[in-house]
Design an enzyme around this catalytic site. Structure first.
Site, PDB file in Angstrom:
ATOM      1  N   GLY A   1       0.840  -1.192   0.000  1.00  0.00           N
ATOM      2  CA  GLY A   1       0.000   0.000   0.000  1.00  0.00           C
ATOM      3  C   GLY A   1       0.875   1.242   0.000  1.00  0.00           C
ATOM      4  O   GLY A   1       2.025   1.207   0.446  1.00  0.00           O
TER       5      GLY A   1
ATOM      6  N   GLN B   1       3.268   9.958   0.972  1.00  0.00           N
ATOM      7  CA  GLN B   1       4.536   9.228   1.023  1.00  0.00           C
ATOM      8  C   GLN B   1       5.445   9.533  -0.166  1.00  0.00           C
ATOM      9  O   GLN B   1       6.630   9.238  -0.124  1.00  0.00           O
ATOM     10  CB  GLN B   1       4.285   7.715   1.117  1.00  0.00           C
ATOM     11  CG  GLN B   1       3.672   7.315   2.444  1.00  0.00           C
ATOM     12  CD  GLN B   1       3.489   5.819   2.528  1.00  0.00           C
ATOM     13  OE1 GLN B   1       2.511   5.286   2.036  1.00  0.00           O
ATOM     14  NE2 GLN B   1       4.442   5.132   3.138  1.00  0.00           N
TER      15      GLN B   1
ATOM     16  N   CYS C   1       5.984  -0.032   7.517  1.00  0.00           N
ATOM     17  CA  CYS C   1       5.605   1.113   6.687  1.00  0.00           C
ATOM     18  C   CYS C   1       6.784   1.478   5.800  1.00  0.00           C
ATOM     19  O   CYS C   1       7.910   1.548   6.293  1.00  0.00           O
ATOM     20  CB  CYS C   1       5.225   2.300   7.572  1.00  0.00           C
ATOM     21  SG  CYS C   1       4.810   3.784   6.644  1.00  0.00           S
ATOM     22  N   LEU C   2       6.513   1.728   4.527  1.00  0.00           N
ATOM     23  CA  LEU C   2       7.607   2.088   3.608  1.00  0.00           C
ATOM     24  C   LEU C   2       8.286   3.393   4.031  1.00  0.00           C
ATOM     25  O   LEU C   2       9.425   3.637   3.658  1.00  0.00           O
ATOM     26  CB  LEU C   2       7.076   2.217   2.173  1.00  0.00           C
ATOM     27  CG  LEU C   2       6.575   0.916   1.526  1.00  0.00           C
ATOM     28  CD1 LEU C   2       5.933   1.212   0.177  1.00  0.00           C
ATOM     29  CD2 LEU C   2       7.703  -0.098   1.376  1.00  0.00           C
TER      30      LEU C   2
ATOM     31  N   HIS D   1      -4.243   1.448   7.575  1.00  0.00           N
ATOM     32  CA  HIS D   1      -2.913   2.066   7.573  1.00  0.00           C
ATOM     33  C   HIS D   1      -2.857   3.234   6.579  1.00  0.00           C
ATOM     34  O   HIS D   1      -2.336   4.304   6.892  1.00  0.00           O
ATOM     35  CB  HIS D   1      -1.872   0.981   7.217  1.00  0.00           C
ATOM     36  CG  HIS D   1      -0.459   1.440   7.181  1.00  0.00           C
ATOM     37  ND1 HIS D   1       0.483   1.021   8.104  1.00  0.00           N
ATOM     38  CD2 HIS D   1       0.204   2.271   6.336  1.00  0.00           C
ATOM     39  CE1 HIS D   1       1.650   1.579   7.817  1.00  0.00           C
ATOM     40  NE2 HIS D   1       1.508   2.343   6.747  1.00  0.00           N
ATOM     41  N   GLU D   2      -3.425   3.029   5.385  1.00  0.00           N
ATOM     42  CA  GLU D   2      -3.359   4.087   4.361  1.00  0.00           C
ATOM     43  C   GLU D   2      -4.262   5.271   4.726  1.00  0.00           C
ATOM     44  O   GLU D   2      -3.900   6.419   4.493  1.00  0.00           O
ATOM     45  CB  GLU D   2      -3.702   3.531   2.978  1.00  0.00           C
ATOM     46  CG  GLU D   2      -2.796   2.393   2.492  1.00  0.00           C
ATOM     47  CD  GLU D   2      -1.309   2.634   2.680  1.00  0.00           C
ATOM     48  OE1 GLU D   2      -0.852   3.792   2.606  1.00  0.00           O
ATOM     49  OE2 GLU D   2      -0.589   1.640   2.932  1.00  0.00           O
TER      50      GLU D   2
ATOM     51  N   HIS E   1      -2.431   7.457   7.022  1.00  0.00           N
ATOM     52  CA  HIS E   1      -1.451   8.323   6.351  1.00  0.00           C
ATOM     53  C   HIS E   1      -2.096   9.633   5.906  1.00  0.00           C
ATOM     54  O   HIS E   1      -1.478  10.695   5.992  1.00  0.00           O
ATOM     55  CB  HIS E   1      -0.882   7.628   5.111  1.00  0.00           C
ATOM     56  CG  HIS E   1       0.366   6.828   5.383  1.00  0.00           C
ATOM     57  ND1 HIS E   1       1.503   7.373   5.918  1.00  0.00           N
ATOM     58  CD2 HIS E   1       0.650   5.516   5.170  1.00  0.00           C
ATOM     59  CE1 HIS E   1       2.443   6.432   6.028  1.00  0.00           C
ATOM     60  NE2 HIS E   1       1.949   5.287   5.591  1.00  0.00           N
TER      61      HIS E   1
HETATM   62 ZN    ZN Z   1       2.819   3.462   5.669  1.00  0.00          ZN
END
Ligand code: ZN
Length: 167
Positions: free
Chosen positions: A46, A51, A88-89, A130-131, A134
């Site tokens: 995701g 991000q 998380c990226l 999670h998204e 963000h």
């Molecule tokens: Zn994330």
């Protein structure tokens, strides 16, 4: 399409509330395509627009059922509970056990402006929550309990000072 560098912990864009998309134009279509390419390249399941530095309410995900693009998503229903080692990226190299609802239902619009709904348990439910976080400027660290959160912030500060392994 292009692969963008993923913003990491400490970048203010990750703390900002993303703006709703009012018009789906070429820039939004390009953004979504770039986000998918960046997500698959990472690789991740995701990605939210902040991000890659764009504070707009656009998320992409693929929890195993193919690529999805969701604009202006809203969490409308959750249920159950599930603990999972979440990463998380934007906080690369870290995974923390985080308990969240197991099930999530999210509503938004797709690239054609049609109303869409995504709902799922476990991984899909987790990715959706999670998204959406963000887009509110919230990182997974804020979902940790007090003790783990303190420890996580200490680790991340040390990494920022150059004591950690990841760049
Ligand atoms: Zn994330």
């Amino acid at each position: 399409m292009a692969i963008f560098p993923i913003r990491t912990f400490g970048d203010p864009v990750l703390r900002a509330r993303a703006e709703r998309v009012h018009q789906i134009d070429e820039s939004i279509r390009r953004l979504a395509a770039d986000m998918l390419e960046t997500m698959y390249d990472a690789p991740g399941v995701g990605l939210a627009a902040p991000q890659i530095g764009v504070a707009k309410q656009v998320v992409v995900f693929d929890a195993g059922d193919g690529p999805e693009i969701l604009i202006n998503p809203e969490l409308v229903e959750t249920g159950g509970e599930w603990s999972f080692d979440e990463g998380c990226l934007s906080v690369p190299g870290h995974f923390w056990p985080i308990t969240r609802p197991a099930f999530a239902r999210v509503r938004g619009i797709d690239l054609e402006g049609r109303d869409v709904e995504h709902a799922g348990e476990e991984l899909l439910g987790r990715v959706l929550q999670h998204e959406v976080d963000h887009l509110k400027g919230m990182l997974l660290i804020e979902r940790l309990d007090r003790k783990l959160r303190k420890q996580a912030l200490r680790e991340l500060r040390q990494e920022a000072l150059g004591f950690g392994a990841s760049e």
